[in-house]
Scaffold this active site. Structure first.
Site, mmCIF file in Angstrom:
data_model
loop_
_atom_site.group_PDB
_atom_site.id
_atom_site.type_symbol
_atom_site.label_atom_id
_atom_site.label_comp_id
_atom_site.label_asym_id
_atom_site.label_seq_id
_atom_site.Cartn_x
_atom_site.Cartn_y
_atom_site.Cartn_z
ATOM 1 N N ARG A 188 55.372 66.657 32.088
ATOM 2 C CA ARG A 188 55.252 65.281 32.578
ATOM 3 C C ARG A 188 53.985 65.060 33.390
ATOM 4 O O ARG A 188 53.317 64.026 33.240
ATOM 5 C CB ARG A 188 56.494 64.909 33.384
ATOM 6 C CG ARG A 188 56.483 63.495 33.990
ATOM 7 C CD ARG A 188 55.970 62.423 33.069
ATOM 8 N NE ARG A 188 56.594 62.422 31.755
ATOM 9 C CZ ARG A 188 56.090 61.805 30.690
ATOM 10 N NH1 ARG A 188 54.915 61.170 30.779
ATOM 11 N NH2 ARG A 188 56.712 61.833 29.537
ATOM 12 N N LYS B 293 38.778 47.937 42.738
ATOM 13 C CA LYS B 293 40.222 47.683 42.606
ATOM 14 C C LYS B 293 40.863 48.873 41.882
ATOM 15 O O LYS B 293 41.180 48.815 40.698
ATOM 16 C CB LYS B 293 40.458 46.372 41.856
ATOM 17 C CG LYS B 293 39.952 45.157 42.630
ATOM 18 C CD LYS B 293 40.153 43.871 41.849
ATOM 19 C CE LYS B 293 39.627 42.675 42.635
ATOM 20 N NZ LYS B 293 39.772 41.401 41.890
ATOM 21 N N LYS C 35 29.895 38.851 49.666
ATOM 22 C CA LYS C 35 30.899 38.116 48.915
ATOM 23 C C LYS C 35 31.305 36.833 49.637
ATOM 24 O O LYS C 35 30.826 36.532 50.735
ATOM 25 C CB LYS C 35 32.118 39.006 48.669
ATOM 26 C CG LYS C 35 31.802 40.200 47.746
ATOM 27 C CD LYS C 35 32.971 41.132 47.583
ATOM 28 C CE LYS C 35 34.145 40.494 46.859
ATOM 29 N NZ LYS C 35 33.829 40.182 45.453
ATOM 30 N N GLU D 112 27.003 37.242 45.947
ATOM 31 C CA GLU D 112 27.970 36.472 45.164
ATOM 32 C C GLU D 112 27.801 34.982 45.447
ATOM 33 O O GLU D 112 27.692 34.566 46.595
ATOM 34 C CB GLU D 112 29.395 36.912 45.526
ATOM 35 C CG GLU D 112 30.482 36.167 44.770
ATOM 36 C CD GLU D 112 31.870 36.602 45.201
ATOM 37 O OE1 GLU D 112 32.282 37.718 44.802
ATOM 38 O OE2 GLU D 112 32.537 35.849 45.926
ATOM 39 N N ASP E 30 30.704 34.161 40.498
ATOM 40 C CA ASP E 30 32.147 34.393 40.587
ATOM 41 C C ASP E 30 32.948 33.156 40.206
ATOM 42 O O ASP E 30 32.741 32.072 40.760
ATOM 43 C CB ASP E 30 32.517 34.813 42.011
ATOM 44 C CG ASP E 30 33.974 35.239 42.128
ATOM 45 O OD1 ASP E 30 34.419 36.071 41.322
ATOM 46 O OD2 ASP E 30 34.669 34.716 43.018
#
Length: 277
Positions: free
Chosen positions: A102, A136, A168, A196, A217
């Site tokens: 597994r 992410k 950002k 951004e 964005d």
């Protein structure tokens, strides 16, 4: 950008932690019922079309349980395979193969899943536009996930917050965009600077400043195309924001240099593999 290095020690230590998670505190109490002197030969097969990734992790899982297990690789990491393809043959004591199964498949399924999804985006975007991953990622799994992106033909974006300046929306909301870019330029110390923007007004505010990349964005295709036209002579251009397999081709056609896609790491489906005895 830091280069991703998957050393043998890194792979072994990562797999060791996974095995400890699976076997603490009493080991595999079910597989212990199997006679340990029985030798079996099994086939590891792919149940779907995929880009293979994670074979060294799978191999280490078996090796850590029993270094006498023979793990014969038939397809290499990065190989494109069809449903039913033979990936590996494994031979050794039945009990020990069952103990490692597994953990080995978990690494293989996850890494192959990211590589496969990345490759789907890469093919749709075409040769002129790069597909990039983001931050992410699953905590403590970033190195592995970014390795998987490379297997699928994608490009690694910054590895961590120290790699480059990425100004950002929330940075801009907390300050002034032009002032932030100017400060980044002043303090860049050979680091790249990406800014951004979510509208053309913001873009025009920073045009002429010496930075590297404009990140558009969540912009409409119409505005993105116009933004790329304005910026492409001076900056690298990038698009982001909920871009999926249905929309990526249209985004790439705007002429943007690269597209960043969070879903290739945070939402890639695992590839289905099986061990056939």
């Amino acid at each position: 950008m830091l280069k991703i290095k998957l050393s043998k020690d890194f792979i072994r230590n990562t797999v060791k932690r996974a095995l400890n998670e699976d076997l603490y505190p009493s080991g595999d109490i079910t597989s212990s019922l199997v006679k340990n002197n029985k030798i079996i030969k099994v086939k590891l097969l792919s149940n779907q079309n995929a880009i293979i990734g994670g074979l060294l992790f799978a191999e280490q899982a078996f090796d850590l349980i029993d270094n006498k297990i023979k793990f014969l690789i038939k397809k290499k990491d990065g190989a494109q395979v069809k449903k039913g393809s033979l990936i590996v043959t494994i031979e050794g004591k039945a009990k020990n193969i069952l103990v490692a199964e597994r953990v080995a498949l978990n690494f293989l399924s996850h890494i192959s899943g990211i590589a496969t999804k990345t490759n789907q985006f890469v093919k749709l975007a075409g040769k002129q536009c790069k597909i990039c991953c983001t931050r992410k990622t699953i905590p403590n799994m970033r190195v592995i996930q970014k390795y998987a992106v490379k297997l699928g033909g994608g490009t690694n974006h910054r590895f961590n917050l120290s790699d480059e300046f990425l100004i950002k929306d929330n940075h801009i909301a907390s300050s002034d965009i032009k002032n932030l870019v100017s400060l980044a330029i002043k303090n860049k110390k050979r680091k790249k600077i990406t800014v951004e923007v979510d509208n053309l007004k913001q873009l025009k505010t920073i045009m002429g400043l010496k930075f590297n990349t404009v990140l558009f964005d969540n912009m409409s295709l119409k505005n993105l195309k116009e933004g790329v036209k304005i910026a492409r002579k001076y900056y690298e251009t990038e698009a982001s924001g909920n871009i999926n397999l249905k929309t990526v081709k249209g985004v790439a056609k705007t002429g943007v240099d690269r597209i960043s896609v969070g879903s290739i790491t945070h939402s890639a489906s695992a590839i289905d593999f099986k061990l056939e005895i």
